[in-house]
Structures are given as structure tokens and as C-alpha cells.
Design a protein around this motif. Structure first.
Motif, PDB file in Angstrom:
ATOM      1  N   ASP A  29       0.839  -1.195   0.000  1.00 43.72           N
ATOM      2  CA  ASP A  29       0.000   0.000   0.000  1.00 43.72           C
ATOM      3  C   ASP A  29       0.875   1.247   0.000  1.00 43.72           C
ATOM      4  OD1 ASP A  29      -2.364  -1.568   0.243  1.00 43.72           O
ATOM      5  OD2 ASP A  29      -1.939  -1.783   2.386  1.00 43.72           O
ATOM      6  N   ARG A  30       0.271   2.403  -0.288  1.00 38.64           N
ATOM      7  CA  ARG A  30       1.083   3.624  -0.391  1.00 38.64           C
ATOM      8  C   ARG A  30       0.306   4.852   0.035  1.00 38.64           C
ATOM      9  NH1 ARG A  30       1.249   2.648  -6.933  1.00 38.64           N
ATOM     10  NH2 ARG A  30      -0.993   2.761  -7.218  1.00 38.64           N
ATOM     11  N   ARG A  31       1.058   5.827   0.465  1.00 39.66           N
ATOM     12  CA  ARG A  31       0.552   7.171   0.708  1.00 39.66           C
ATOM     13  C   ARG A  31       1.230   8.088  -0.296  1.00 39.66           C
ATOM     14  NH1 ARG A  31       1.058   6.593   7.314  1.00 39.66           N
ATOM     15  NH2 ARG A  31      -1.145   6.136   7.715  1.00 39.66           N
ATOM     16  N   MET A  32       0.439   8.746  -1.117  1.00 39.13           N
ATOM     17  CA  MET A  32       0.977   9.541  -2.217  1.00 39.13           C
ATOM     18  C   MET A  32       1.240  10.972  -1.750  1.00 39.13           C
ATOM     19  SD  MET A  32      -1.401   8.139  -5.341  1.00 39.13           S
ATOM     20  CE  MET A  32      -1.507   6.378  -5.704  1.00 39.13           C
ATOM     21  N   LEU A  33       2.491  11.379  -1.788  1.00 41.10           N
ATOM     22  CA  LEU A  33       2.888  12.715  -1.365  1.00 41.10           C
ATOM     23  C   LEU A  33       2.926  13.676  -2.547  1.00 41.10           C
ATOM     24  CD1 LEU A  33       5.847  11.622   0.940  1.00 41.10           C
ATOM     25  CD2 LEU A  33       3.426  11.867   1.551  1.00 41.10           C
ATOM     26  N   TYR A  34       3.441  13.190  -3.665  1.00 41.28           N
ATOM     27  CA  TYR A  34       3.554  13.988  -4.904  1.00 41.28           C
ATOM     28  C   TYR A  34       3.355  13.026  -6.059  1.00 41.28           C
ATOM     29  CZ  TYR A  34       6.322  15.632  -8.915  1.00 41.28           C
ATOM     30  OH  TYR A  34       6.758  15.932 -10.180  1.00 41.28           O
ATOM     31  N   ARG A  35       2.608  13.464  -7.067  1.00 45.77           N
ATOM     32  CA  ARG A  35       2.370  12.561  -8.197  1.00 45.77           C
ATOM     33  C   ARG A  35       1.962  13.350  -9.432  1.00 45.77           C
ATOM     34  NH1 ARG A  35       2.195   7.233  -7.563  1.00 45.77           N
ATOM     35  NH2 ARG A  35       1.453   5.919  -9.284  1.00 45.77           N
ATOM     36  N   GLU A  36       2.554  12.965 -10.553  1.00 48.26           N
ATOM     37  CA  GLU A  36       2.157  13.460 -11.868  1.00 48.26           C
ATOM     38  C   GLU A  36       2.092  12.255 -12.791  1.00 48.26           C
ATOM     39  OE1 GLU A  36       3.975  17.132 -13.447  1.00 48.26           O
ATOM     40  OE2 GLU A  36       5.196  17.126 -11.632  1.00 48.26           O
ATOM     41  N   GLY A  37       0.896  11.778 -13.065  1.00 49.79           N
ATOM     42  CA  GLY A  37       0.756  10.638 -13.951  1.00 49.79           C
ATOM     43  C   GLY A  37      -0.154   9.576 -13.364  1.00 49.79           C
ATOM     44  N   GLY A  38      -0.302   8.488 -14.102  1.00 52.63           N
ATOM     45  CA  GLY A  38      -1.163   7.388 -13.681  1.00 52.63           C
ATOM     46  C   GLY A  38      -0.374   6.372 -12.878  1.00 52.63           C
ATOM     47  N   GLU A  39      -0.482   5.086 -13.254  1.00 54.93           N
ATOM     48  CA  GLU A  39       0.282   4.063 -12.527  1.00 54.93           C
ATOM     49  C   GLU A  39       1.774   4.228 -12.798  1.00 54.93           C
ATOM     50  OE1 GLU A  39       1.031   1.778  -9.729  1.00 54.93           O
ATOM     51  OE2 GLU A  39      -1.065   2.288 -10.126  1.00 54.93           O
ATOM     52  N   VAL A  40       2.128   4.637 -14.009  1.00 51.47           N
ATOM     53  CA  VAL A  40       3.497   5.076 -14.292  1.00 51.47           C
ATOM     54  C   VAL A  40       3.510   6.579 -14.088  1.00 51.47           C
ATOM     55  CG1 VAL A  40       5.305   5.276 -16.026  1.00 51.47           C
ATOM     56  CG2 VAL A  40       3.896   3.210 -15.934  1.00 51.47           C
ATOM     57  N   ALA A  41       4.267   7.050 -13.098  1.00 48.96           N
ATOM     58  CA  ALA A  41       4.161   8.460 -12.720  1.00 48.96           C
ATOM     59  C   ALA A  41       5.480   8.990 -12.179  1.00 48.96           C
ATOM     60  CB  ALA A  41       3.068   8.640 -11.659  1.00 48.96           C
ATOM     61  N   ARG A  42       5.648  10.280 -12.324  1.00 46.45           N
ATOM     62  CA  ARG A  42       6.681  10.985 -11.578  1.00 46.45           C
ATOM     63  C   ARG A  42       6.112  11.158 -10.187  1.00 46.45           C
ATOM     64  NH1 ARG A  42      10.313  12.984 -14.702  1.00 46.45           N
ATOM     65  NH2 ARG A  42       9.010  13.804 -16.360  1.00 46.45           N
ATOM     66  N   ALA A  43       6.717  10.521  -9.196  1.00 43.26           N
ATOM     67  CA  ALA A  43       6.013  10.396  -7.924  1.00 43.26           C
ATOM     68  C   ALA A  43       6.967  10.316  -6.737  1.00 43.26           C
ATOM     69  CB  ALA A  43       5.123   9.153  -7.943  1.00 43.26           C
ATOM     70  N   THR A  44       6.448  10.771  -5.592  1.00 35.44           N
ATOM     71  CA  THR A  44       7.081  10.590  -4.289  1.00 35.44           C
ATOM     72  C   THR A  44       6.028   9.991  -3.373  1.00 35.44           C
ATOM     73  OG1 THR A  44       8.540  12.496  -4.628  1.00 35.44           O
ATOM     74  CG2 THR A  44       8.236  11.735  -2.361  1.00 35.44           C
ATOM     75  N   SER A  45       6.368   8.877  -2.727  1.00 31.21           N
ATOM     76  CA  SER A  45       5.374   8.143  -1.935  1.00 31.21           C
ATOM     77  C   SER A  45       6.023   7.513  -0.711  1.00 31.21           C
ATOM     78  CB  SER A  45       4.733   7.017  -2.761  1.00 31.21           C
ATOM     79  OG  SER A  45       4.238   7.472  -3.995  1.00 31.21           O
ATOM     80  N   ILE A  46       5.181   7.209   0.272  1.00 33.21           N
ATOM     81  CA  ILE A  46       5.561   6.306   1.346  1.00 33.21           C
ATOM     82  C   ILE A  46       4.843   4.998   1.072  1.00 33.21           C
ATOM     83  CG2 ILE A  46       5.348   5.842   3.810  1.00 33.21           C
ATOM     84  CD1 ILE A  46       5.783   8.807   4.294  1.00 33.21           C
ATOM     85  N   VAL A  47       5.603   3.905   1.041  1.00 28.85           N
ATOM     86  CA  VAL A  47       5.068   2.605   0.628  1.00 28.85           C
ATOM     87  C   VAL A  47       5.225   1.613   1.782  1.00 28.85           C
ATOM     88  CG1 VAL A  47       5.245   0.724  -1.042  1.00 28.85           C
ATOM     89  CG2 VAL A  47       5.625   3.083  -1.783  1.00 28.85           C
ATOM     90  N   ARG A  48       4.153   0.877   2.059  1.00 27.08           N
ATOM     91  CA  ARG A  48       4.146  -0.109   3.142  1.00 27.08           C
ATOM     92  C   ARG A  48       3.999  -1.517   2.566  1.00 27.08           C
ATOM     93  NH1 ARG A  48      -0.868   0.206   7.142  1.00 27.08           N
ATOM     94  NH2 ARG A  48      -1.898  -0.528   5.230  1.00 27.08           N
ATOM     95  N   TYR A  49       4.944  -2.376   2.909  1.00 26.46           N
ATOM     96  CA  TYR A  49       4.890  -3.785   2.541  1.00 26.46           C
ATOM     97  C   TYR A  49       4.404  -4.589   3.747  1.00 26.46           C
ATOM     98  CZ  TYR A  49       7.656  -3.146  -1.769  1.00 26.46           C
ATOM     99  OH  TYR A  49       8.097  -2.772  -3.019  1.00 26.46           O
ATOM    100  N   ALA A  50       3.330  -5.311   3.603  1.00 25.38           N
ATOM    101  CA  ALA A  50       2.888  -6.218   4.655  1.00 25.38           C
ATOM    102  C   ALA A  50       3.866  -7.384   4.750  1.00 25.38           C
ATOM    103  CB  ALA A  50       1.486  -6.733   4.341  1.00 25.38           C
ATOM    104  N   PRO A  51       3.969  -8.037   5.920  1.00 30.48           N
ATOM    105  CA  PRO A  51       4.860  -9.198   6.027  1.00 30.48           C
ATOM    106  C   PRO A  51       4.562 -10.235   4.951  1.00 30.48           C
ATOM    107  CG  PRO A  51       4.126  -8.530   8.208  1.00 30.48           C
ATOM    108  CD  PRO A  51       3.333  -7.711   7.225  1.00 30.48           C
ATOM    109  N   GLY A  52       5.616 -10.674   4.275  1.00 30.99           N
ATOM    110  CA  GLY A  52       5.468 -11.684   3.241  1.00 30.99           C
ATOM    111  C   GLY A  52       5.072 -11.154   1.880  1.00 30.99           C
ATOM    112  N   SER A  53       4.890  -9.849   1.749  1.00 28.21           N
ATOM    113  CA  SER A  53       4.459  -9.290   0.464  1.00 28.21           C
ATOM    114  C   SER A  53       5.660  -9.028  -0.442  1.00 28.21           C
ATOM    115  CB  SER A  53       3.661  -8.000   0.667  1.00 28.21           C
ATOM    116  OG  SER A  53       4.466  -7.016   1.284  1.00 28.21           O
TER     117      SER A  53
END
Length: 226
Positions: A29-53
């Protein structure tokens, strides 16, 4: 999608109050801080990986810059505990995962043309620097003619005024920091355009802060795919 895409304005965010949004990979999962674009984007995010993901193997067409905030991030090249920092320039690839879960700060598609510097810094690595006033320890994580990335430990209650000729981006790794009237806790993020100095006060336990001194968008940034 456009999020905080006006780079002429300062942005200060404490992501702890932000919603986690699912990515295409289950358990990531992610928290989007900055983004320009769709799934492919110029972006800054905080991303969380669940255990085993895990995230599918992928190439970094636009470059990727990562700071591990919590837990241990992994790929086929090794393990990266909290405090690790690395740059994966265009042309590199990996298969990221987190056996026990982790949280990372990620910048995508923000490399310059011709920037192929690949850097991996485990916690405690990097050249020791002479600390500025209010700082008890500082390490250089990366530097070239266009940007400088450091990790600083701010002393309890310190008031810092940091010049800003090119642009500043920062992340709080631990402790609390007050910037303007905004209190930022761990994973707090800020971005200031050139000419707006960073004036901050560390909390009573001090703080550890990742700082990038660079244009908020390089003039020769890699173009996004059409």
C-alpha cells in the motif's frame, strides 16, 4: 493524477493522518505525497509492505530512489534495514519484497538524463561531515554537481535555519520537528522551492532527518513515456 504538483509552493505533510491506498501488488500500500501521472508516474510516496508481500520484478526506466523508514526492505541483492538509502538509476532492475514487512520512502522518475550513479548506503555508511550548528552528527549519502543528500541528527530543542539555493526535500526518520506551524513526526515529509529557507525546531528528544538539496525538478529530467 496530480498531487502536490505545483513545485513553486512549499508542502509539509505528516502522513500519519493519510489513508493507505492499494498498489497493484497485493499487500503493498502507499501514501501519495507527490504525483504526476497514472500508474506510471513521476512520484514521491511512502510505501508499506505487509509481512510476506512482494512487488513484481521490474526495471527502473525512470530511476528509483529509496530510503527505508521501518523494518527491512529486501531484493535479490540483499537486505536493507531501517536507515538504508539507495539509488537505482535508469536501466537497473530488481524484485522487491519484505519477509517481515517494512515501510519505505520512494521517489520515481526524478532522475536526470545521463545520471547512472548507483549508490547503496547501509545504516552507518557514508562520509562523516562536520555538523552544522544544532546538529550532533551528519553523514553524506550522495553528492554530484546537481544534488546533495545527507542524513543529520538534530540535537534536542535545536533551532536550525538551512539556506536553500536549489530546493530542499526532507523526511523525518525519528523524533519530532516543527517547521513553520506544522509539527512533523516520523515519516513526516516536506518540500521547499528554491529561495525559501528551511527553519525548523527539533523536539525534546531531537530528530534524525534525511535532507536532499537539489532542484525540485531537474531541468534535464528524464521525460515520461507518452
Amino acid at each position: 493524477m496530480r498531487i502536490n504538483d505545483d513545485l513553486t509552493k512549499p508542502v509539509l505533510l505528516d502522513p500519519s493522518s493519510m489513508e493507505w491506498l492499494p498498489s497493484p501488488a497485493v499487500g503493498v500500500d502507499r501514501r501519495m505525497l507527490y504525483r504526476e501521472g497514472g500508474e506510471v508516474a513521476r512520484a514521491t510516496s511512502i510505501v508499506r509492505y505487509a509481512p510476506g508481500s512482494a512487488f513484481p520484478a521490474h526495471a527502473h526506466r525512470g530511476g528509483e530512489e529509496i530510503l527505508v523508514l521501518d523494518g527491512t526492505f529486501q531484493d535479490e541483492h540483499g537486505d536493507y534495514p531501517a536507515g538504508s538509502y539507495f539509488r537505482n538509476p535508469p536501466g537497473t532492475h530488481h524484485s522487491p519484497a519484505a519477509t517481515n514487512g517494512c515501510v519505505i520512502f520512494v521517489r520515481l522518475w526524478q532522475f536526470r538524463k545521463g545520471d547512472h550513479a548507483q549508490i547503496v548506503r547501509q545504516p552507518g555508511e557514508g562520509e562523516l561531515l562536520k555538523p552544522r550548528d544544532g546538529v550532533s552528527a551528519a553523514r553524506l549519502l550522495f553528492e554530484n554537481h546537481a544534488e546533495r543528500v545527507v542524513l543529520e541528527t538534530w540535537t534536542p530543542g535545536a533551532v536550525l535555519t538551512i539556506p536553500n539555493d536549489r530546493g530542499i526535500e526532507f523526511v523525518i526518520l525519528s523524533g519530532m520537528v516543527k517547521v513553520q506551524d506544522k509539527l512533523l513526526t516520523p515519516q513526516g515529509w516536506g518540500r521547499l522551492p528554491a529561495g525559501q529557507q528551511l527553519t525548523a525546531k527539533a523536539g525534546p528528544e531531537g530528530a534524525q532527518v534525511w535532507l536532499k538539496d537539489a532542484p525540485l525538478q531537474h531541468a534535464d529530467i528524464l521525460p515520461m513515456p507518452a
